[in-house]
Design a protein around this motif. Structure first.
Motif, short mmCIF file in Angstrom:
data_model
loop_
_atom_site.label_atom_id
_atom_site.label_comp_id
_atom_site.label_asym_id
_atom_site.label_seq_id
_atom_site.Cartn_x
_atom_site.Cartn_y
_atom_site.Cartn_z
N LYS A 96 0.87 -1.30 0.00
CA LYS A 96 -0.03 0.01 0.11
C LYS A 96 0.91 1.11 0.05
CE LYS A 96 -0.57 0.36 4.98
NZ LYS A 96 -1.64 0.67 6.15
N ARG A 97 2.07 1.21 0.46
CA ARG A 97 3.09 2.26 0.24
C ARG A 97 3.07 2.99 -0.83
NH1 ARG A 97 6.10 -1.13 4.00
NH2 ARG A 97 7.36 -1.66 2.01
N GLY A 98 2.89 4.00 -1.04
CA GLY A 98 2.92 5.12 -2.37
C GLY A 98 1.73 4.86 -3.29
N VAL A 99 0.58 4.23 -2.75
CA VAL A 99 -0.45 4.13 -3.55
C VAL A 99 -1.73 4.78 -2.74
CG1 VAL A 99 -2.27 2.40 -4.42
CG2 VAL A 99 0.12 1.66 -4.43
N PRO A 100 -2.12 6.03 -3.40
CA PRO A 100 -3.17 6.80 -2.57
C PRO A 100 -4.47 5.84 -2.87
CG PRO A 100 -1.96 8.02 -4.56
CD PRO A 100 -1.70 6.73 -4.65
N ASP A 101 -5.29 6.06 -1.73
CA ASP A 101 -6.65 5.55 -1.45
C ASP A 101 -6.47 4.00 -1.73
OD1 ASP A 101 -8.24 7.93 -1.52
OD2 ASP A 101 -8.06 8.32 -3.41
N TYR A 102 -5.67 3.66 -1.27
CA TYR A 102 -5.30 2.03 -1.22
C TYR A 102 -6.59 1.02 -1.22
CZ TYR A 102 -3.12 -2.68 -1.12
OH TYR A 102 -2.80 -3.85 -1.33
N ILE A 103 -7.55 1.49 -0.21
CA ILE A 103 -8.58 0.55 -0.08
C ILE A 103 -9.41 0.54 -0.83
CG2 ILE A 103 -10.49 0.27 1.59
CD1 ILE A 103 -8.81 0.52 4.11
N PRO A 104 -9.87 1.52 -1.58
CA PRO A 104 -10.74 1.81 -2.74
C PRO A 104 -9.92 1.14 -4.12
CG PRO A 104 -10.79 3.69 -1.69
CD PRO A 104 -9.69 3.19 -1.12
N PHE A 105 -8.63 1.55 -4.03
CA PHE A 105 -7.77 0.62 -5.09
C PHE A 105 -7.83 -0.77 -5.09
CE2 PHE A 105 -3.65 -1.26 -6.18
CZ PHE A 105 -3.43 -0.52 -7.48
N ILE A 264 -11.69 5.85 -9.19
CA ILE A 264 -11.07 6.65 -8.40
C ILE A 264 -10.24 7.75 -8.82
CG2 ILE A 264 -9.21 6.22 -6.68
CD1 ILE A 264 -9.81 3.12 -6.94
N ASP A 265 -10.53 9.00 -8.40
CA ASP A 265 -10.03 10.28 -8.82
C ASP A 265 -8.52 10.30 -8.63
OD1 ASP A 265 -10.30 10.49 -5.98
OD2 ASP A 265 -10.33 12.70 -6.02
N SER A 266 -7.94 9.53 -7.66
CA SER A 266 -6.48 9.69 -7.63
C SER A 266 -5.65 8.86 -8.52
CB SER A 266 -6.20 9.36 -6.00
OG SER A 266 -6.54 8.22 -5.51
N PHE A 267 -6.41 8.09 -9.19
CA PHE A 267 -5.80 6.89 -10.16
C PHE A 267 -5.74 7.69 -11.60
CE2 PHE A 267 -5.27 3.72 -13.21
CZ PHE A 267 -4.75 2.87 -12.27
N HIS A 268 -4.60 8.46 -11.96
CA HIS A 268 -4.60 9.20 -13.00
C HIS A 268 -4.43 8.31 -14.24
CE1 HIS A 268 -4.76 12.47 -10.12
NE2 HIS A 268 -3.62 12.03 -9.53
N SER A 269 -4.67 9.18 -15.55
CA SER A 269 -4.53 8.65 -16.80
C SER A 269 -2.91 7.97 -16.92
CB SER A 269 -4.86 9.51 -17.98
OG SER A 269 -4.22 10.72 -17.59
N SER A 270 -2.12 8.89 -16.36
CA SER A 270 -0.69 8.46 -16.62
C SER A 270 -0.31 7.26 -15.95
CB SER A 270 0.21 9.72 -15.83
OG SER A 270 0.03 9.63 -14.53
N GLN A 271 -1.16 6.54 -15.20
CA GLN A 271 -0.95 5.21 -14.63
C GLN A 271 -1.42 4.24 -15.55
OE1 GLN A 271 -2.48 7.11 -10.45
NE2 GLN A 271 -1.54 5.08 -9.98
N LEU A 272 -2.20 4.64 -16.35
CA LEU A 272 -2.84 3.52 -17.44
C LEU A 272 -1.70 3.04 -18.17
CD1 LEU A 272 -6.21 5.11 -18.17
CD2 LEU A 272 -5.99 3.24 -16.59
N PRO A 273 -1.74 1.90 -18.97
CA PRO A 273 -0.67 1.37 -19.89
C PRO A 273 -0.99 2.14 -21.08
CG PRO A 273 -2.13 -0.47 -19.16
CD PRO A 273 -2.82 0.78 -18.29
N PRO A 274 -0.05 2.25 -21.85
CA PRO A 274 -0.26 2.53 -23.17
C PRO A 274 -1.15 2.32 -24.28
CG PRO A 274 2.26 2.14 -22.83
CD PRO A 274 1.52 1.59 -21.81
N HIS A 275 -2.10 2.98 -24.79
CA HIS A 275 -3.04 2.44 -25.69
C HIS A 275 -3.98 1.48 -25.00
CE1 HIS A 275 -0.35 3.88 -28.62
NE2 HIS A 275 0.42 3.01 -28.48
N VAL A 276 -4.61 2.01 -24.04
CA VAL A 276 -5.23 1.09 -23.09
C VAL A 276 -6.72 0.68 -23.59
CG1 VAL A 276 -6.15 3.10 -21.61
CG2 VAL A 276 -5.88 0.53 -20.60
#
Length: 305
Positions: A96-105, A264-276
């Motif tokens: 969970k370290r470094g993952v915002p909103d880990y429980i919703p995640f 989840i608003d803290s999960f940004h598009s930059s965290q998505l893989p390319p061409h998702v």
């Protein structure tokens, strides 16, 4: 004279197979259980859409009929799984370290993964576990794995109510991006149904596959980012490119990350893989169309032998 009288009459020559086929065609006879053409098969499935829906709903209702809490277990089961994963992976292993909103995640990942896992497991036994129905009634056999995938979709929708409560309790705001969950679920359902049909054909021929699948699915879960962030791992340079590509294009991970991005608003598009989005659509088409055709090609073999 007696020899002439005692000689048996000559037996008639066996009919040629082509003659028999022509005779059957002339009188409108067809092979019992013969595989229909692909367009005709699709039409037959569409005509039985109400049966598919009713069968899925009946299976879902009967699933927990013997339990005192009844349908509450539809929500409690994935929540308890999430609690166990949070304790082991979030606390003991520190994912969970470094993952915002880990429980919703985590809860989002568990719910979406459970949808895929349960659909495939149910599909594996769709034919072998319903031989009485398959042998007694004439209907497109693809109705069974599709109905089981639909049953798991219905169960996921019940669980999504609990997921919404969890998101709100942990401060995740309601936003228009939640509407994006609808196309994600449609694509994931298409993928799940396709894989279910593939496993249904394999399970009908080799029932032992059902015993092997829990181990395969457990391994798949661990590499799908259910409990940890694929983005954090692949952002480092220590992984070979082929491993990074496999993790990012893993279909289970693609649908999980898209759902996290939607909710989840803290999960940004930059965290998505390319061409998702092309990946999500591609997996749905490959598994959905390919799995349907693969299952249809063995239609006349189900329930025999």
């Amino acid at each position: 004279m007696s020899q002439v009288l005692d000689t048996p009459p000559p037996s008639p020559a066996p009919a040629d197979e082509d003659d028999l086929a022509a005779l059957a065609a002339r009188h409108g006879l067809t092979v019992s259980g013969a595989r229909p053409s692909l367009p005709e098969y699709v039409r037959q499935l569409w005509e039985r859409r109400h049966f598919i829906t009713a069968f899925a709903t009946a299976k879902l209702t009967a699933q927990y009929s013997q339990a005192k809490l009844g349908q509450v277990w539809q929500v409690m089961t994935p929540l308890l799984n999430a609690a166990v994963y949070y304790f082991i992976f979030g606390i003991l292993l520190g994912t969970k370290r470094g993952v915002p909103d880990y429980i919703p995640f985590l809860v989002t990942g568990v719910f979406i993964w459970t949808f895929t896992q349960s659909s495939i497991m149910a599909g594996t036994r769709a034919i072998s576990g319903n031989l009485g129905l398959v042998r007694a009634l004439h209907f497109p056999r693809a109705a069974l794995p599709i109905s089981f995938a639909l049953q798991q979709l219905q169960q996921l929708l019940f669980s999504m109510a609990a997921l919404v409560v969890i998101l709100l309790c942990f401060g995740v705001p309601i936003s228009f991006s939640w509407l994006m969950a609808v196309p994600v679920l449609i694509l994931q359902f298409t993928f799940n149904a396709g894989v279910s049909m593939i496993m249904a054909r394999m399970g009908a021929k080799t029932p032992d596959i059902a015993q092997l699948m829990p181990f395969v699915l457990r391994t798949w879960m661990y590499v799908s980012g259910v409990m940890w962030s694929i983005d954090k791992l692949t952002s480092k340079d220590h992984l070979p490119h082929i491993v990074t590509l496999a993790l990012e294009t893993n279909p289970a991970a693609v649908y999980i990350d898209l759902m996290r991005y939607s909710l989840i608003d803290s999960f940004h598009s930059s965290q998505l893989p390319p061409h998702v989005w092309p990946a999500a659509l591609g997996w749905a088409l490959i598994a959905g169309v390919g799995g349907f055709i693969y299952f249809w090609k063995a239609e006349e073999t189900y329930g025999r032998g």
